[in-house]
Design a protein around this motif. Sequence first.
Motif, PDB file in Angstrom:
ATOM      1  N   TRP A 205      27.213 -28.182 -58.030  1.00  0.00           N
ATOM      2  CA  TRP A 205      27.185 -26.782 -58.736  1.00  0.00           C
ATOM      3  C   TRP A 205      27.122 -25.797 -57.770  1.00  0.00           C
ATOM      4  CZ3 TRP A 205      28.927 -24.774 -63.432  1.00  0.00           C
ATOM      5  CH2 TRP A 205      28.393 -23.767 -63.615  1.00  0.00           C
TER       6      TRP A 205
ATOM      7  N   GLU B 293      33.118 -23.048 -60.201  1.00  0.00           N
ATOM      8  CA  GLU B 293      31.682 -23.373 -59.989  1.00  0.00           C
ATOM      9  C   GLU B 293      31.232 -24.629 -59.585  1.00  0.00           C
ATOM     10  OE1 GLU B 293      30.467 -20.142 -63.425  1.00  0.00           O
ATOM     11  OE2 GLU B 293      31.497 -22.224 -63.836  1.00  0.00           O
TER      12      GLU B 293
ATOM     13  N   GLU C 249      27.398 -21.424 -57.204  1.00  0.00           N
ATOM     14  CA  GLU C 249      27.655 -20.141 -58.033  1.00  0.00           C
ATOM     15  C   GLU C 249      29.148 -19.387 -57.626  1.00  0.00           C
ATOM     16  OE1 GLU C 249      25.821 -18.886 -60.546  1.00  0.00           O
ATOM     17  OE2 GLU C 249      24.818 -20.759 -60.424  1.00  0.00           O
TER      18      GLU C 249
ATOM     19  N   ARG D  11      25.260 -27.784 -63.700  1.00  0.00           N
ATOM     20  CA  ARG D  11      24.513 -26.956 -62.999  1.00  0.00           C
ATOM     21  C   ARG D  11      22.914 -27.357 -63.382  1.00  0.00           C
ATOM     22  NH1 ARG D  11      21.720 -23.808 -66.334  1.00  0.00           N
ATOM     23  NH2 ARG D  11      22.712 -24.044 -67.909  1.00  0.00           N
TER      24      ARG D  11
END
Length: 116
Positions: free
Chosen positions: A113, A99, A115, A63
């Motif tokens: 990454w 994700e 969402e 992330r």
Amino acid sequence: MVRIRGTIGQWPVDLTLELDESDWARLGAQLQVTVPAESGATVAARPVSQDDALWQTARDLVRQAGQIDGPQLLGQLEALAGSTAAAKRLLVRLRHCSEVKVLSGTDSPLYSWVEA
């Protein structure tokens, strides 16, 4: 923010830590304390297992990077997990995580990454 002052042997220590909400939640879970919920009620925090903590850290690495190549990610995961086998298990888990998107790079896979 947490400020820690004291000494280590003869050396003075003055350390300030800034923690966001997720850091406080993880710390509370490790300490097995209750944390206030947004509604003002208090809920008991579930202890975080080492596997859960490693999994969360692996997800956080991807992330925060946004996109990272496989060998670089493997190296970071090996340092965190303590072994190549554990790091490879985390890579496999990341491949199946909603994700994370894995793309074929020129020389190695790229973990990105997204969402969920």
